[in-house]
Scaffold this motif. Structure first.
Motif, PDB file in Angstrom:
ATOM      1  N   LEU A  67     -32.039  60.607  16.220  1.00  0.00           N
ATOM      2  CA  LEU A  67     -30.288  61.073  16.738  1.00  0.00           C
ATOM      3  C   LEU A  67     -31.203  60.199  18.416  1.00  0.00           C
ATOM      4  O   LEU A  67     -32.075  61.351  18.950  1.00  0.00           O
ATOM      5  CB  LEU A  67     -29.149  61.710  17.163  1.00  0.00           C
ATOM      6  CG  LEU A  67     -28.092  61.458  16.114  1.00  0.00           C
ATOM      7  CD1 LEU A  67     -28.268  63.136  15.940  1.00  0.00           C
ATOM      8  CD2 LEU A  67     -27.550  60.662  16.311  1.00  0.00           C
ATOM      9  N   HIS A  68     -30.245  59.610  18.913  1.00  0.00           N
ATOM     10  CA  HIS A  68     -31.105  59.019  20.756  1.00  0.00           C
ATOM     11  C   HIS A  68     -29.428  59.564  21.001  1.00  0.00           C
ATOM     12  O   HIS A  68     -28.705  58.648  22.350  1.00  0.00           O
ATOM     13  CB  HIS A  68     -30.703  57.245  20.499  1.00  0.00           C
ATOM     14  CG  HIS A  68     -32.163  57.220  19.377  1.00  0.00           C
ATOM     15  ND1 HIS A  68     -33.816  57.677  19.845  1.00  0.00           N
ATOM     16  CD2 HIS A  68     -32.036  56.997  18.812  1.00  0.00           C
ATOM     17  CE1 HIS A  68     -34.079  57.166  19.077  1.00  0.00           C
ATOM     18  NE2 HIS A  68     -33.605  56.249  18.235  1.00  0.00           N
ATOM     19  N   PRO A  69     -29.736  61.103  21.761  1.00  0.00           N
ATOM     20  CA  PRO A  69     -28.342  61.862  22.698  1.00  0.00           C
ATOM     21  C   PRO A  69     -28.792  60.557  24.081  1.00  0.00           C
ATOM     22  O   PRO A  69     -27.847  61.221  25.358  1.00  0.00           O
ATOM     23  CB  PRO A  69     -28.766  63.116  22.632  1.00  0.00           C
ATOM     24  CG  PRO A  69     -30.440  62.879  22.496  1.00  0.00           C
ATOM     25  CD  PRO A  69     -30.997  62.491  21.278  1.00  0.00           C
ATOM     26  N   ASP A  70     -29.477  60.721  24.660  1.00  0.00           N
ATOM     27  CA  ASP A  70     -30.272  60.406  26.319  1.00  0.00           C
ATOM     28  C   ASP A  70     -29.399  58.744  26.211  1.00  0.00           C
ATOM     29  O   ASP A  70     -29.569  58.343  27.345  1.00  0.00           O
ATOM     30  CB  ASP A  70     -31.675  59.904  26.236  1.00  0.00           C
ATOM     31  CG  ASP A  70     -32.740  60.697  26.303  1.00  0.00           C
ATOM     32  OD1 ASP A  70     -31.601  61.359  26.657  1.00  0.00           O
ATOM     33  OD2 ASP A  70     -33.524  61.302  25.677  1.00  0.00           O
ATOM     34  N   SER A  71     -29.446  57.665  25.084  1.00  0.00           N
ATOM     35  CA  SER A  71     -28.403  56.819  25.181  1.00  0.00           C
ATOM     36  C   SER A  71     -26.948  56.426  25.301  1.00  0.00           C
ATOM     37  O   SER A  71     -26.432  57.845  24.341  1.00  0.00           O
ATOM     38  CB  SER A  71     -29.150  55.467  23.967  1.00  0.00           C
ATOM     39  OG  SER A  71     -28.637  56.204  22.913  1.00  0.00           O
ATOM     40  N   PRO A  72     -26.513  56.256  26.099  1.00  0.00           N
ATOM     41  CA  PRO A  72     -24.552  56.221  25.838  1.00  0.00           C
ATOM     42  C   PRO A  72     -24.385  55.675  25.199  1.00  0.00           C
ATOM     43  O   PRO A  72     -24.865  54.433  24.074  1.00  0.00           O
ATOM     44  CB  PRO A  72     -23.965  55.892  27.239  1.00  0.00           C
ATOM     45  CG  PRO A  72     -25.653  54.625  27.076  1.00  0.00           C
ATOM     46  CD  PRO A  72     -26.436  55.722  27.365  1.00  0.00           C
ATOM     47  N   ALA A  73     -23.281  56.504  24.435  1.00  0.00           N
ATOM     48  CA  ALA A  73     -22.276  55.862  23.073  1.00  0.00           C
ATOM     49  C   ALA A  73     -22.021  54.115  23.469  1.00  0.00           C
ATOM     50  O   ALA A  73     -20.918  54.133  24.348  1.00  0.00           O
ATOM     51  CB  ALA A  73     -21.831  56.559  22.416  1.00  0.00           C
ATOM     52  N   LYS A  74     -21.528  53.375  22.501  1.00  0.00           N
ATOM     53  CA  LYS A  74     -21.374  51.798  22.861  1.00  0.00           C
ATOM     54  C   LYS A  74     -20.250  52.145  22.314  1.00  0.00           C
ATOM     55  O   LYS A  74     -20.373  52.315  20.859  1.00  0.00           O
ATOM     56  CB  LYS A  74     -21.908  50.809  22.647  1.00  0.00           C
ATOM     57  CG  LYS A  74     -23.489  51.034  23.777  1.00  0.00           C
ATOM     58  CD  LYS A  74     -23.856  49.540  23.682  1.00  0.00           C
ATOM     59  CE  LYS A  74     -24.711  49.658  24.971  1.00  0.00           C
ATOM     60  NZ  LYS A  74     -26.075  48.536  24.707  1.00  0.00           N
ATOM     61  N   CYS A  75     -18.342  51.960  22.660  1.00  0.00           N
ATOM     62  CA  CYS A  75     -17.629  51.005  21.578  1.00  0.00           C
ATOM     63  C   CYS A  75     -16.672  50.303  22.492  1.00  0.00           C
ATOM     64  O   CYS A  75     -16.443  50.781  23.701  1.00  0.00           O
ATOM     65  CB  CYS A  75     -17.089  52.301  21.863  1.00  0.00           C
ATOM     66  SG  CYS A  75     -15.217  52.589  20.595  1.00  0.00           S
ATOM     67  N   ASP A 129     -21.833  48.212  19.019  1.00  0.00           N
ATOM     68  CA  ASP A 129     -22.934  47.709  19.326  1.00  0.00           C
ATOM     69  C   ASP A 129     -22.997  46.983  20.650  1.00  0.00           C
ATOM     70  O   ASP A 129     -24.084  46.260  21.016  1.00  0.00           O
ATOM     71  CB  ASP A 129     -23.318  46.549  18.129  1.00  0.00           C
ATOM     72  CG  ASP A 129     -22.852  45.454  17.926  1.00  0.00           C
ATOM     73  OD1 ASP A 129     -21.637  45.520  18.440  1.00  0.00           O
ATOM     74  OD2 ASP A 129     -22.493  44.377  17.578  1.00  0.00           O
ATOM     75  N   HIS A 130     -21.468  47.424  21.189  1.00  0.00           N
ATOM     76  CA  HIS A 130     -21.308  46.213  23.156  1.00  0.00           C
ATOM     77  C   HIS A 130     -20.569  47.120  23.216  1.00  0.00           C
ATOM     78  O   HIS A 130     -19.828  48.000  22.771  1.00  0.00           O
ATOM     79  CB  HIS A 130     -21.554  45.632  22.477  1.00  0.00           C
ATOM     80  CG  HIS A 130     -20.504  44.909  22.204  1.00  0.00           C
ATOM     81  ND1 HIS A 130     -20.474  44.320  20.190  1.00  0.00           N
ATOM     82  CD2 HIS A 130     -18.683  44.561  22.453  1.00  0.00           C
ATOM     83  CE1 HIS A 130     -18.951  44.094  20.273  1.00  0.00           C
ATOM     84  NE2 HIS A 130     -18.185  44.208  21.020  1.00  0.00           N
TER      85      HIS A 130
END
Length: 62
Positions: free
Chosen positions: A2-10, A18-19
């Protein structure tokens, strides 16, 4: 991992994960189709209607 630093995209438009909404390819395609549908196409080969002198309205006529 998991990459908690990158914001979730929805995407709220199509539900893609993915965008974001602003980057949605489906939204952009739909917007282009709608814009093209709103633009009236010029009639091919048709000349504007010509008025005869009797078709004009003159001041004082009624």
């Amino acid at each position: 991992m998991l990459h908690p630093d990158s914001p979730a995209k929805c995407c709220s438009y199509c539900g893609g994960r993915d965008h974001d909404f602003e980057e949605c390819p489906k939204r952009k395609a739909d917007a282009e189709k709608e814009e093209a549908a709103r633009e009236p196409e010029p009639a091919v080969g048709e000349a504007p209607a010509k008025l005869k002198p009797s078709d004009t309205i003159t001041a004082g006529a009624a």
